[in-house]
Structures are given as C-alpha cells and as structure tokens.
Scaffold this active site. Structure first.
Site, PDB file in Angstrom:
ATOM      1  NE  ARG A 110      -4.080   1.894   1.070  1.00  0.00           N
ATOM      2  CZ  ARG A 110      -5.129   2.181   0.313  1.00  0.00           C
ATOM      3  NH1 ARG A 110      -5.235   1.717  -0.920  1.00  0.00           N
ATOM      4  NH2 ARG A 110      -6.113   2.935   0.770  1.00  0.00           N
ATOM      5  CB  THR A 385      -9.500  -0.648  -7.188  1.00  0.00           C
ATOM      6  OG1 THR A 385      -9.406   0.573  -6.476  1.00  0.00           O
ATOM      7  CG2 THR A 385      -8.702  -1.715  -6.508  1.00  0.00           C
ATOM      8  CB  THR A 403      -6.199   0.758  -6.192  1.00  0.00           C
ATOM      9  OG1 THR A 403      -7.078   1.807  -6.571  1.00  0.00           O
ATOM     10  CG2 THR A 403      -5.576   1.099  -4.852  1.00  0.00           C
TER      11      THR A 403
HETATM   12  O1  DON Z   1      -8.090   1.214  -1.094  1.00  0.00           O
HETATM   13  C1  DON Z   1      -9.272   1.490  -1.258  1.00  0.00           C
HETATM   14  O2  DON Z   1     -10.151   1.074  -0.563  1.00  0.00           O
HETATM   15  C2  DON Z   1      -9.650   2.368  -2.423  1.00  0.00           C
HETATM   16  N1  DON Z   1      -8.530   3.202  -2.810  1.00  0.00           N
HETATM   17  C3  DON Z   1     -10.121   1.500  -3.552  1.00  0.00           C
HETATM   18  C4  DON Z   1     -10.562   2.293  -4.734  1.00  0.00           C
HETATM   19  C5  DON Z   1     -11.419   1.544  -5.664  1.00  0.00           C
HETATM   20  O3  DON Z   1     -11.747   0.400  -5.443  1.00  0.00           O
HETATM   21  C6  DON Z   1     -11.926   2.244  -6.861  1.00  0.00           C
HETATM   22  N2  DON Z   1     -12.653   1.295  -7.718  1.00  0.00           N
HETATM   23  N3  DON Z   1     -13.637   1.281  -8.285  1.00  0.00           N
END
Ligand code: DON
Length: 574
Positions: A110, A385, A403
């Site tokens: 991350r 993502t 993501t």
């Molecule tokens: O880490 C997370 O929870 C978000 N940054 C995820 C973003 C995401 O899933 C966008 N998708 N549609």
C-alpha cells in the site's frame, strides 16, 4: 480553481468511475483446450483479470512453467500498460497468497503518506476540507508501493527470471495495444483533466477522439519498465525514474521526496484468518479494513438460515444490510494502519461481540444509522481499482487487488517516465466526519501522519474447505468492495451458484453512512422493495457494484472462473 469547475470535474470523475464499472460485455475465454473439463473448467491454471491482454500475459507465464506468483507479477505489470485506469506502477495494493502446501501469507504494498505530509494538509484556513486537493494533482499522491511489492513477491516465491516477467509488458507499451470501446470512452471523458494536469501532453491525449481499436503506445512507460527489468527495485525508486518523479513533484508542488522513495518498503503481514461454517477465510489484514470487515460480516450472518430464505429475499437483504451497517460503523472508528494505530482485531472478531452487535436490530423496522455507533469494545481491546485471481497447476493461489484509487489516479502522468500518480491520499480521513470520494467517514485511526498507510477497503481473499483450496476472490469498487466480496462468497456457499453466476449476480450495498441501501438495477423484485421500504429502508438504485474476478476449485479438482460482465474482464486458462 473556480468551484464550479471543481464540482464539474468531480462529477465527471465520478461518472467516469461509474461508467467504467458499468457494462454488459462478457469476454470469452482465451485459453487453450489442454486440461479443459467442460465449458468453463480447467485443470492446469487460470488467470482472471480486468483485461483480456493481461490475462493472456499471465497464462503465457503459467505455460512457461511459472507459478502463480510469477504470473501475478507479470499481470500486475501488464495491467499498468493495458489497463492504466487502475493497473499501475505508481499505486499500491495487497496480495493474499496460499501455497499448495497450505502455507499462507499476505503482502502489503500500500502507498504511504510522504514524510512532509501532515494531519491537516487538506484543510483550508477555516478548517474546512478541500478534498479536491486529495483527489487531483501532485499533492494527492502517496509514495508508490507496487514495484517494491512485486520485487518482494518475486524474491520470496517466484520461480522464473524477473526479466521474463516484465518483457511482455515492455512489448505492449512499446508496440501499443488496441483500446476497447470502454477505454476509448473513458479516455475521451478525461481529455480536459489530462490536459490540465499534463500541459506537455501524455500518451493518453491525442488529436481528435479515441475510438475502439485505436492503438495506444506508451514509449516513456516502456523505458521505465526496462529500468525495472534491468535494475529491479532500484530501477524505480532510484536513478532516472526516481529523478523524473521528483522533478514532477517540483513542477506540481507535490511533497514526495527522494528519501520517501528510498525508504519505501513493502511489508509481509500475517493474514487475517477466520472461519465461516466449514470454510477457512484467509484475507487481508490492516491497513486494509477489508479482511476484518469481511469476517465480521460473515460471522454476523452465520447462524441465520440464508439458504432457506434465498438470494435477495427480503429477510436476506434485511439481515445483510443490518450487518453491513454495523460493520461499516466499526470500520470508521477502529480501523487504520496498524503501524500507527492499535487495531483491536481480536475484539472486533470476537463471537460474543458480534452477536451483541447484531442483537439490537428489529425485523419490523430498519435501524436508523443515526442510532448506530461503533460497537463498545468494553475495554477489550472505505472509483478505480482492479483485482486479479490466479491459480497454477500445482495449486498455488494468488489474490491481488491493486489501485491508483480513482480512475487514472491523480490524472498526472510523470513526465519522462510515463506512469500515473495515485490519488490514494483521499483514502485517509482528511477531516473527522468528512466523507471521502466513496462517502466513507473516519477519525483518529485513519488520520494523516508522515509514513502512515491510508486505510483501504481492498479485500483480496482466498478460501479453503477441508484443508484444500476452494476459492480465490476480490474486486474493485471503493467502499463496495467488502460488500461485493461478502455477497459473492454467500452466492456460492449459501445460494449454490457457480463461480460465474455468483460474480454476475446483482449486488446491493449499505455502508452505515449515508443511511441508504444501494442496489444495482433489477436486484430486488417489486414486492421485496415494497416490504423493505415499509420497514424504513431507503433504497436507491445505482450503477454497477463491484467487478469481481474469482476462481473456484471444484470438488473434482477443476478450476472454474468468474469474470465480471460489468467490465472487459476475462478468463485465460488451460
Ligand atoms: O483502497 C481502497 O479502498 C480504495 N482506494 C479503492 C478504490 C477503488 O476500489 C476504486 N474502484 N472502483
């Protein structure tokens, strides 16, 4: 920047995210015939990802004798080229791994807040949140983790040579690939934004509009991938690529420094593991909220006769919504980066605690979210993502969600290096109680601090049954990730759906705040809607929920894939 433009841009951004995850095309299998059982079942290995080209790259690696981790590394890099809205070099993610031997592990790559970040960096002088700063441009970016993560994963578990895993991506970036109709729409929709943040142009901008079948070449990205191929981690976090990133920061008043890049480390973490009936759930620990929330949800519904009630029956929907309401309230209070905040994991997963949390809902009436706070732990101690699932011939399994946060991240392409900056800083709680892009709220646990990882909802998960691999699952979707993984699992275990049916099935979602039940179109029949509305549930139709890519191992030992029809997602298998 005038407010009106910001609003328009934010809406455009949201619309793009929604458009991106809406669609009805189910891509076909690209796999060979070897090891095939029936229409959708294979023996020797399977890759399910958001892009047919990336799935094909992964399958190529498996066929060359690579294992699931080798294929995963190749797919992560391929997605950075052919699925740039979410695939990435400049973002981060999580991997859950289960070896054929039963060994399990999880890798946290991350993004982290830069050393120069600070708690109130997105507040104006009156203390109000200026969330566009956490969503667009250089200041929205966390220190990227993906390259470090792939190096770690390969060093620990990989079999093939590093260079062989990156070569297919270099070719795709250098020679280009044909954009899908969906990608052409997205790129056209972001023209204004790309122009604003990339005054010198980017490969994503062209004279006129993109149309399906146009070839997208990314020469700078190909050069960066060559650096990574030749120098591994140092090819990204040091040298020419790092210099380009730092120069980009200086151009746009970003704060990521050379030191931040050098210091970034991906971390192996003990997976969060729990049981649901006779299934063992192996999932992602904090700084993702996903694993704990998924287990809380499963435990909350475990003792109820879901199978008897049936998929999308009013009782099923009510129970699931009430469980989600409570679990998302806990998420807002108790979940954050475990290196900075003591996450009360054991207490949150305590059976008595969960039973107690579920004890105060009434079958007669919706529990208003205003009356639900995080649980009392009694002194015991949150669009774009992408997810991919891979299994190899030996039975090793990899579940990765990765993501940039929003579609095309911060919309800034690093000049000279060709990769996009993430806008992951928006996943922090910018100000207590102020919702982020996904409407999620949070507080102290997820406040910004230098070096801290922002809380995630990403839920890469692997499930065992009777000590053997059963399912590999995960999805994008911001705050709806946890819900989508939860409901996909229930669809298989409780409602006897095939992997593809479970993935394709319509989903519904509640996240505590706002106090609304979101449903994909035609999820609930009209009688069920009437019954739920009469009990006080505020049901709001919306676009797609989730884009799950999953694999099920059948009791006969075959791999059955589920590729989400909401995107261009694709199964490649042999
Ligand atoms: O880490 C997370 O929870 C978000 N940054 C995820 C973003 C995401 O899933 C966008 N998708 N549609």
């Amino acid at each position: 920047m005038p407010t009106q433009r910001i609003t328009k841009k934010r809406n455009t951004h949201r619309n793009i995210v929604l458009a991106l995850i809406t669609g009805l095309m189910l891509s076909g299998c690209v796999g060979g015939q070897l090891g095939k059982h029936n229409s959708n079942e294979y023996r020797n290995g399977m890759v399910v990802s958001a892009s047919p080209l990336a799935s094909k790259v992964g399958l190529g690696i498996l066929k060359k004798g690579g294992n699931a981790v080798d294929a995963a590394v190749a797919v992560q890099f391929a997605l950075a080229v052919v699925y740039p809205n979410a695939g990435n070099l400049g973002g981060g993610g999580f991997m859950v791994y289960r070896a054929a031997s039963g060994e399990t592990n999880s890798l946290d790559f991350r993004e982290k807040a830069a050393a120069l970040s600070s708690r109130d960096m997105y507040l104006d002088s009156a203390g109000n949140a200026i969330t566009d700063k956490s969503l667009y441009g250089h200041l929205a970016a966390g220190v990227p983790g993906s390259v470090a993560g792939m190096v770690e994963a390969h060093q620990k578990y990989g079999k093939l040579k590093w260079a062989d895993l990156i070569e297919p991506s270099i070719e795709l970036a250098r020679n280009g690939f044909k954009v899908s109709a969906r990608q052409a729409r997205e790129l056209n929709g972001l023209k204004e934004t790309f122009t604003e943040f990339n005054p010198d142009g980017t490969a994503f901008l062209k004279a006129g509009d993109w149309t399906e079948g146009d070839v997208l070449q990314q020469q700078e990205l190909a050069n960066t991938l060559e650096q990574i191929r030749d120098h591994g981690r140092a090819g990204f976090y040091e040298g020419a690529v790092a210099d380009s990133l730092i120069a980009e920061m200086q151009r746009g008043q970003g704060i990521i420094s050379k030191e931040d890049l050098k210091n970034y480390k991906a971390v192996w973490r003990k997976p969060t593991i729990g049981n649901y009936k006779e299934y063992k759930i192996i999932t992602m620990p904090p700084p993702s909220s996903g694993g704990i929330a998924l287990l809380q949800l499963l435990k909350s519904v475990e003792t109820y006769p879901l199978k008897r009630w049936g998929l999308n029956a009013d009782s099923t929907v009510q129970l699931v919504v009430e469980a989600e309401r409570r679990v998302y309230a806990d998420r807002a209070a108790y979940l954050g980066d475990p290196d900075f905040f003591k996450v009360p994991e054991q207490q949150l997963l305590d059976n008595a605690y969960i039973k107690n949390r579920m004890s105060n809902f009434s079958w007669n009436k919706a529990t208003p979210s205003a009356q639900v706070k995080e649980g009392n732990l009694n002194g015991r101690e949150h669009e774009e993502t992408t997810h991919f699932s891979i299994v190899d011939r030996d039975g090793n399994a990899v579940s990765i969600t990765t993501t940039l946060n929003g579609s095309y991240g911060a919309a800034v392409v690093v000049k000279g290096a060709g990769f996009l900056l993430n806008n992951e800083m928006d996943d922090f709680s910018v100000k207590p109680g102020t919702p982020n892009m996904y409407g999620l709220v949070g507080g102290e646990a997820n406040a910004i601090a230098p070096g801290k990882r922002m809380l995630s909802s990403m839920t890469p998960t692997i499930i065992e049954k009777d000590g053997k691999l059963f399912m590999v699952v995960g999805t994008p979707g911001g705050s709806t990730i946890i819900t989508s993984v939860f409901q996909t699992i229930l669809n298989v275990i409780e409602f006897d759906k095939s992997m593809q049916q479970a993935v394709s099935a319509k989903k519904f979602h509640h996240q505590w705040l706002p106090d609304e039940v979101y449903t994909e179109e035609n999820t609930l029949d009209s009688l069920t809607m009437l019954k739920l509305k009469a009990k006080g549930y505020n049901i709001i139709p919306r676009g797609s929920i989730g884009r799950v890519d999953a694999i099920l191992k059948t009791k006969w030992g075959y791999y059955q894939g589920g590729a989400d029809p909401r995107g261009d997602d694709s199964i490649a298998a042999w």
